[in-house]
Structures are given as structure tokens and as C-alpha cells.
Design an enzyme around this catalytic site. Structure first.
Site, PDB file in Angstrom:
ATOM      1  N   GLY A   1      49.092  43.838  37.001  1.00 24.55           N
ATOM      2  CA  GLY A   1      47.868  44.350  37.228  1.00 24.55           C
ATOM      3  C   GLY A   1      47.855  45.152  38.455  1.00 24.55           C
TER       4      GLY A   1
ATOM      5  N   GLY B   1      46.983  41.305  42.657  1.00 26.77           N
ATOM      6  CA  GLY B   1      48.183  40.635  43.029  1.00 26.77           C
ATOM      7  C   GLY B   1      48.100  39.731  44.247  1.00 26.77           C
TER       8      GLY B   1
ATOM      9  CD  GLU C   1      54.145  46.372  36.162  1.00 25.49           C
ATOM     10  OE1 GLU C   1      53.554  47.180  36.699  1.00 25.49           O
ATOM     11  OE2 GLU C   1      54.326  46.552  34.983  1.00 25.49           O
TER      12      GLU C   1
END
Length: 653
Positions: free
Chosen positions: A434, A439, A457
Site C-alpha cells: 500500500g 506503511g 511493498e
């Protein structure tokens, strides 16, 4: 497809058959995208003629038994409707049946299209509407009922005497009033599927969310929370989905913990797990059209892309990691003293997966496949915009033989269900795809809870660097793929998943204009309904502009020039991101130098978005860390244990 109001197609009941008849056979129906007459679309039909005067259809479902039912109604089955379509096309000298050109879909959650028996005076009861789109996907038809009283048509038109007969007309309708399957030329003949699974999947069962509004001290279980999943083409609600929160995540984690600590899955041999995963992949193949349609409905992706690319990619991943499940092993160590040492690779435990909306199926199996192979149990939170296929995959996983509690799916929102996963004390690892901003929050929650490892990621601003020796035709195709790929339509207007993302992309476009960049194509919303934006291309873009620095996640391209290889390298690395980059050149020396100089996790030379089950994918810098795909991805779901045994009287060390 445009239809004159005088064009009425009647479904006429005879004693043992139905007849589809054009009330005004001299009128022609023309496709809005071509000049061909009658249901014609250039991509699928040739040599069409004017509409048929009539097409006769025998109803095998209609019999003396059915006509004598208490309701006095006789049902027109799917087979009957499809046969009628074929007859219409045959009478028109069409080379393909209507079902190959248009997409029937169920409207208004209704079920059966019924025709009243001549002897019955009862009302219509529950009816079904059937709709078609042309291959352009812009305008639609629907069949709907009406009643003809005596005198509207003669008895000869129906083949029997009656004072009342039910018929249907085929008329144009607005896309905003329908809920059809997204139209593309590969989606021919597909029906709107029944939405089968909308509840949370916990411990092998579909359950309502226990989280809710606890009003007046009434247990929250009486307030099962749901949220709407919507169609990005129109903004209309597809269905309501259970909204899981912390309490639901707790239940899912409890089931996953029990399955890991005491269940069969981590204790099976790798070969046994692999066999079940292969069966899982086989079941997905058997349900591919329904699954492809679910992703099309929720995120606007082309049905053909889902069916021919995304889902086959997912099943390849499953089979790849099924083959890897029995190849997980440690090492024998050469110790410096009288010891025998070796390592074990063991499943890390309960894993939390939080996945995005842009590739619902692919991202689900990016995470789930290697975790299953490793022997982990898991809780998956799909994006709230794209939950339906994840629930269906959970159902198929159980059918394949994956034990209860191994794969749990909690639908809901990031600040509630996602945050509960990231901060849970009994989850051993979190894998997230996302935005960089989210994150950060996941890393913080993981650190504040049980210091669980995370794999991220995240965002990217991945350049495509085209040198002056490049094949320009290939470069243009790669540039189009790089920016406009996965935006639902490659040829018309890209669609965004929801209103929030739609408005975010429009704000970036306005930023670019305010900062002095020039739009040479697109830049505006498209259509009255849905979240469509024209493919947009900026020139005169400077490196300090917002559109050059930030991930837009929409159909916006910035064109920037460079003079030397050194300048290209410097500008490619002048970003906080490092997800991927593309290089287009015929010079091998240039390609090699660029590949080694750009700080990014994937470098694509004379290609773009080249993913494979065996090729690790993941970013550098603020694009995250940890790999999906390839054998590297299994490592994050394993932990290494060293075992050392003292040797006595060994003849050698």
C-alpha cells in the site's frame, strides 16, 4: 446502441413456444460506435442486415406440468433466453450469436422472468430483467415486461385467443440505472453473478461481524456492521459487506493461533501442503469467470484481463509455491569444535496480510501463497474497495482441504481492522502492500506491540528512461503500459476505484497546471457517471513539481527530457522511492550501466511490469523492504533455528 422508440421487440407466448418479434421491422438499430445496422459492433460482427421480422423459439421448459402450477406462470429459463438470442442473430445473418456480442446481466436483484398464462388473471409476481450492452460498453438494453390488453394486437399475432397477454420489449436504458458486468469483447455472454459471500471468514465459516455499536448495553452482536462496496463505473452499491473491527480480528487471530499451535497445517509434510495448494488452484480455474467478474465489478478492471492475466497468474503462483513447499530446509554447519551444528527453517507463526485494491486477486496470492507453503496460518484483510473475491478464495480454500483456521479473511477498513492486525500481540509477522504513509503506521504499530517483523511493498515513482537509439514504437507501447496499465480500459477512459481516489488524481492534475506544467492530452473527468478520467500527459515538468515527486496512482504521465546518461541516472535516483525503473535502449553497455546505477528493486530493460512467480519483487528506500514472489518471498514467513549437539569421541570434526 441506439434504439428508436418505435423499435419494440416482443416476446410473444404461443401454446408451446415463445416468439421474439420486432414490432417495427423496417426500422434499423445501429451501434453508437459504428454505422453497421442491428446489434452490430465492428469488433465482433460482420455483414449484419436489418432486424429479423420474427424469430421462433421453442421452450423445452414449458410443458403441461408447468402450465398447471398453482401460480399459473411459466418460467423463461436462461437456456430459453440464450436460444432466443441465437435465433435473432441467425435470422440477421450474423456470424456470432448475440450472447457472444452482448453481456446479459441480472438487474435489481430479481430472479425469474415469468410470463402469465392466458388463463390466469394473477399479477406478474417476481420478475427478472435481462440486459445487454454493446461492445462499446456505453449504452444498454433491457428486457422488461408490460401487458397488452385485447385489441392491442390481433389473435393471429399470438396464435391463440385471449383477452390479455404478457410481452416484453427491448429498449435502451441508461448505464446509471443498471448493474451490468463491465463490458469488453472478451466478456461475451457473461451474466452478473450472484454475490455469494459477504460475511467474514473465520475458522472455516462465514460469520457476521461482532463489532458494532453497543447502544443501551445491548450486546454488540445485535448490531452487525456492514459497509457498501460500490461499482466505480457508476458509484452504485453492489452489495453490503461485513465490517470487521478489533473484536473480529481477535477472533480470527485466535482461530489462526489454534490452527498453528495445535492444528495439522504446520505439521504436514511440505508435499502434503503442496498437494492441497494444487487442488486450491484447480478450484480457482473452475470458477474463473465468476471470480473475474467480481474483481471487474468492484475495481473496474477489464473482465478479459482478469480472466486471461490476473487469475491465471494467481494460480501459477499457487502451483509454484506448492512445488516449493517440500524444498524448505536448513543447512549443516561446520563447527570449530566438537559439535554438530545444523539449522532448521520453521514457519514463523500467525501472519497478518493487508492488501490493496489495484490487483485484488494477484495481491491476495502474492501474500497467501508463500505463507501457505511455509506452513503459516494467517488473517487477511483485503482492501475495503475489493473484498468480494478474497471471500470467495477463502471459501475455495476450505473446499480444497485447507484446515479451518489456517486462512481467515476479515473485511473492513484500515484504521480499524488493519490497525488491529498491525498492533496485535499474537500476530508474528505482518506483510503489507500500500502507501508509504500507511506503511509507516504499520511499522510503528508493530514496534509498539510485540516487535513483530514487517514486510512492506509501498509507493513508487518509477521512471521509464528512453534513449535516443530506442525502438520508438516499442517505447511508446511501454510508456502507455507503464502509466495507464491496470486502469480498467486501455483504449477509452481509465477508471478509478472510488470517489476518494478519483478526486485525489484530479487534485494532482490541478497541482501540475498551477505549477506551470503543460497538458498536451486529457486532464479532465469523463462522463456523467462513474470515476473516469481521461489519460493525461504533461510536458514542461520540472523536478521540484508535485507531479514529478509524488506517487499519483492514476493515469497521469509526465514527460521530461535529458541529454546525457549521467543526467538520466541522477534524475532517476533523485526520488525518495525505489520500487522499479524501465530502460529502453538497443545498446547493451547502456542497459548494463543503467541497471547497476539506478537504486530500485526491479529494473526492466526493453520491457515493463515484467512479473513472474520466480522473480522477486520489492523496493528500495521508501518503497519498502522485503520481497514478494520467488523463493526469497518464503524467507519472510520462516525463522531460522540453530541446533548444536556436543560430539563425544568423534573421529573427525
Amino acid at each position: 446502441m441506439r434504439v428508436s422508440p418505435s423499435n419494440q421487440y416482443q416476446l410473444v407466448k404461443h401454446e408451446t413456444s415463445y416468439q421474439i418479434q420486432l414490432a417495427s421491422p423496417k426500422e434499423q438499430v445501429s451501434c453508437g460506435c459504428t454505422s453497421f445496422p442491428y446489434f452490430n459492433c465492428a469488433s465482433t460482427l460482420e455483414n449484419a442486415t436489418s432486424p429479423p421480422d420474427a424469430a421462433l423459439l421453442h421452450d423445452s421448459e414449458t410443458s403441461s406440468e408447468s402450465s398447471s402450477t398453482d401460480s399459473g406462470k411459466e418460467s423463461i429459463t436462461d437456456d430459453v433466453v440464450h436460444e432466443a438470442e441465437k435465433e435473432i442473430c441467425n435470422k440477421s445473418n450474423m456470424k456470432k450469436p448475440l450472447a457472444d456480442c452482448f453481456i446479459p446481466a441480472i438487474l435489481d436483484n430479481t430472479v425469474d422472468l415469468s410470463i402469465e398464462s392466458p388463463s390466469s388473471t394473477a399479477g406478474f409476481g417476481k420478475t427478472r430483467k435481462v440486459q445487454w450492452t454493446d461492445a462499446c460498453g456505453k449504452e444498454l438494453f433491457e428486457i422488461k415486461e408490460f401487458q397488452l390488453s385485447e385489441g392491442d394486437l390481433s389473435d393471429d399475432d399470438f396464435g391463440h385467443g385471449s383477452d390479455k397477454c404478457n410481452c416484453v420489449i427491448l429498449q435502451s436504458v441508461s448505464p446509471s440505472n443498471s448493474r451490468s458486468v463491465p463490458s469488453d469483447s472478451m466478456a461475451c455472454g457473461l451474466k452478473m453473478p450472484e454475490i455469494k459471500f459477504t460475511k467474514l471468514f473465520i475458522n472455516g465459516s462465514f460469520v457476521d461481524a461482532v463489532s458494532g455499536n453497543n447502544n443501551n448495553n445491548i450486546p454488540s452482536i445485535f448490531f452487525w456492521k456492514t459497509f457498501a462496496t460500490t461499482d466505480p463505473r457508476s458509484g452504485e452499491v453492489i452489495t453490503m459487506v461485513a465490517e470487521g473491527e478489533k473484536d473480529d480480528v481477535d477472533l480470527a487471530v485466535k482461530a489462526a493461533r489454534e490452527a498453528f499451535d495445535h492444528g495439522q497445517w504446520p505439521r504436514m509434510s511440505g508435499f502434503q501442503r503442496g498437494q492441497i495448494m494444487i487442488k486450491f488452484a484447480d478450484l480457482i480455474d473452475q470458477h474463473i469467470e465468476e471470480l473475474a467478474t467480481l474483481d471487474s465489478l468492484e475495481v473496474g478492471k477489464l473482465f478479459s484481463h482478469n480472466k486471461l492475466a490476473d487469475i491465471p497468474s494467481a494460480t501459477r503462483m499457487l502451483r509454484y509455491f506448492a512445488g516449493a513447499a517440500d524444498k524448505i530446509h536448513g543447512e549443516t554447519l561446520k563447527m570449530g569444535g566438537p559439535f554438530h551444528g545444523y539449522t532448521l527453517k520453521e514457519p514463523i507463526g500467525v501472519v497478518g496480510h493487508i492488501i490493496p485494491w489495484n490487483f485484488p486477486t494477484v495481491m491476495f496470492f502474492f501474500k497467501v501463497s508463500p505463507a501457505l507453503a511455509a506452513g503459516c496460518t494467517m488473517v487477511v484483510k483485503p482492501a475495503e474497495q475489493s473484498s468480494l473475491s478474497a471471500l470467495y478464495y477463502a471459501f475455495l480454500a476450505k473446499q480444497a482441504g485447507i484446515p479451518d483456521g489456517v486462512l481467515n479473511v476479515v473485511t473492513g477498513f484500515g484504521p480499524t481492522a488493519g490497525a488491529a492486525i498491525a498492533s496485535h500481540m499474537d500476530i508474528n509477522q505482518v506483510s503489507f502492500t500500500g502507501s508509504t504513509e500507511v506503511g509507516r503506521l504499520i511499522m510503528e504499530a508493530a514496534a509498539r506491540s510485540n516487535l513483530k517483523p514487517v514486510s512492506l511493498e509501498l509507493g513508487g515513482k518509477s521512471p521509464l528512461i528512453i534513449f535516443d537509439d530506442a525502438d520508438i514504437n516499442m517505447a511508446v507501447k511501454l510508456a502507455q503500459r507503464a502509466v495507464f496499465y491496470n486502469k480498467a480500459c486501455k483504449l477509452l477512459f481509465p477508471i478509478l476505484v472510488d470517489k476518494e481516489q478519483f478526486e485525489k488524481v484530479l487534485r494532482y492534475i490541478e497541482h501540475g497546471k498551477r505549477e506551470g506544467a503543460t497538458i498536451v492530452a486529457g486532464g479532465k473527468p469523463c462522463g456523467e457517471n462513474g470515476y473516469y478520467i481521461e489519460p493525461t500527459i504533461f510536458v514542461d515538468v520540472k523536478e521540484d513539481m508535485v507531479i514529478a515527486k509524488e506517487e499519483i496512482f492514476g493515469p497521469v504521465m509526465s514527460l521530461m527530457k535529458f541529454k546525457t546518461m549521467e543526467e538520466a541516472i541522477e534524475r532517476a535516483n533523485n526520488t525518495r522511492y525505489g520500487l522499479a525503473a524501465g530502460v529502453v535502449t538497443k545498446n547493451l553497455d547502456i542497459a548494463n550501466r543503467m541497471a547497476r546505477s539506478i537504486h530500485a528493486g526491479s529494473i526492466w530493460i526493453n520491457c515493463y511490469s515484467a512479473f513472474d512467480s520466480d522473480c522477486p519483487f520489492g523496493g528500495f528506500k521508501m518503497s519498502g523492504f522485503g520481497k514478494d514472489l520467488g523463493m526469497h518471498s518464503i524467507e519472510k514467513y520462516l525463522q531460522v533455528k540453530s541446533v548444536v549437539t556436543r560430539l563425544h569421541d568423534s573421529p573427525w570434526l
